[in-house]
Design an enzyme around this catalytic site. Structure first.
Site, PDB file in Angstrom:
ATOM      1  CG  HIS A  98      -0.238  -0.159   2.526  1.00  0.00           C
ATOM      2  ND1 HIS A  98       0.226  -1.381   2.975  1.00  0.00           N
ATOM      3  CD2 HIS A  98       0.115   0.732   3.479  1.00  0.00           C
ATOM      4  CE1 HIS A  98       0.803  -1.232   4.150  1.00  0.00           C
ATOM      5  NE2 HIS A  98       0.758   0.059   4.473  1.00  0.00           N
ATOM      6  CG  HIS A 100       1.477   5.144   4.289  1.00  0.00           C
ATOM      7  ND1 HIS A 100       0.747   5.151   5.457  1.00  0.00           N
ATOM      8  CD2 HIS A 100       2.101   3.937   4.242  1.00  0.00           C
ATOM      9  CE1 HIS A 100       0.927   4.004   6.098  1.00  0.00           C
ATOM     10  NE2 HIS A 100       1.747   3.246   5.378  1.00  0.00           N
TER      11      HIS A 100
HETATM   12  P1  AMP Z   1       2.258   0.147   7.352  1.00  0.00           P
HETATM   13  O1  AMP Z   1       2.988   0.345   8.639  1.00  0.00           O
HETATM   14  O2  AMP Z   1       2.913   0.840   6.181  1.00  0.00           O
HETATM   15  O3  AMP Z   1       1.992  -1.320   7.086  1.00  0.00           O
HETATM   16  O4  AMP Z   1       0.878   0.885   7.514  1.00  0.00           O
HETATM   17  C1  AMP Z   1      -0.305   0.246   7.862  1.00  0.00           C
HETATM   18  C2  AMP Z   1      -1.310   1.337   8.093  1.00  0.00           C
HETATM   19  O5  AMP Z   1      -2.598   0.758   8.115  1.00  0.00           O
HETATM   20  C3  AMP Z   1      -1.127   2.103   9.414  1.00  0.00           C
HETATM   21  O6  AMP Z   1      -0.900   3.483   9.159  1.00  0.00           O
HETATM   22  C4  AMP Z   1      -2.459   1.879  10.136  1.00  0.00           C
HETATM   23  O7  AMP Z   1      -2.918   3.009  10.841  1.00  0.00           O
HETATM   24  C5  AMP Z   1      -3.383   1.512   8.990  1.00  0.00           C
HETATM   25  N1  AMP Z   1      -4.512   0.690   9.370  1.00  0.00           N
HETATM   26  C6  AMP Z   1      -4.498  -0.454  10.095  1.00  0.00           C
HETATM   27  N2  AMP Z   1      -5.742  -0.943  10.238  1.00  0.00           N
HETATM   28  C7  AMP Z   1      -6.566  -0.090   9.579  1.00  0.00           C
HETATM   29  C8  AMP Z   1      -7.977  -0.047   9.365  1.00  0.00           C
HETATM   30  N3  AMP Z   1      -8.801  -0.999   9.869  1.00  0.00           N
HETATM   31  N4  AMP Z   1      -8.487   0.980   8.644  1.00  0.00           N
HETATM   32  C9  AMP Z   1      -7.675   1.936   8.150  1.00  0.00           C
HETATM   33  N5  AMP Z   1      -6.326   1.945   8.313  1.00  0.00           N
HETATM   34  C10 AMP Z   1      -5.785   0.951   9.029  1.00  0.00           C
END
Ligand code: AMP
Length: 134
Positions: A98, A100
């Site tokens: 993903h 950001h």
């Molecule tokens: P990463 O550390 O790059 O894997 O980022 C994962 C992101 O997913 C984090 O910024 C979390 O806040 C976000 N995240 C986790 N669960 C959810 C959810 N249910 N809805 C929206 N964002 C989420």
């Protein structure tokens, strides 16, 4: 294999979706660095950048560009951080690729990369020599 994002895609976990097509979808991050922080998520759960096909990766970046433009129009941010955390060593929490897209405002006080290394004399050139693409 299911991830939290495949569950969101299937509607098993609620989300605030702002875009969707055949290849990806975009949701608001539940824990935003700044409000409006979006995640551009591949529908297929490729765990990291290396395993993500080039055409999918290109698509994620192009959608991130559109989202970033929309953020500027609606939120008025002057900049953004576009980030892929790539594998757990980088802080990646969800093993499902993903991008950001984080809106940033002049003087907003957020710093994404907190600490920095310093090169010793000659070390920067050595790293350049090792990393140059042929
Ligand atoms: P990463 O550390 O790059 O894997 O980022 C994962 C992101 O997913 C984090 O910024 C979390 O806040 C976000 N995240 C986790 N669960 C959810 C959810 N249910 N809805 C929206 N964002 C989420």
């Amino acid at each position: 294999m299911d991830t939290i994002f495949t569950k969101i895609d299937k509607g098993e976990i609620p989300s605030t979706k702002v875009y969707e097509d055949d290849i990806c979808f975009v949701i608001l991050d539940i824990n935003p660095v700044k409000k409006g922080h979006c995640l551009v998520i591949s529908k297929q759960p490729y765990p990291n950048m290396g395993s993500c096909p080039d055409d999918v990766l290109n698509h994620l970046i192009l959608v991130a560009k559109k989202i970033e433009k929309k953020q500027r129009e609606v939120l008025g941010n002057q900049g953004s951080n576009i980030i892929i955390n790539n594998d757990p060593a980088s802080g990646q929490e969800v093993p499902h690729i993903h991008v950001h897209v984080i809106p940033r405002f002049e003087g907003d006080g957020r710093k994404h990369f907190q600490d920095h290394d310093k090169y010793a004399d000659g070390e920067m050139k050595a790293f350049g020599d090792r990393l140059r693409l042929s």
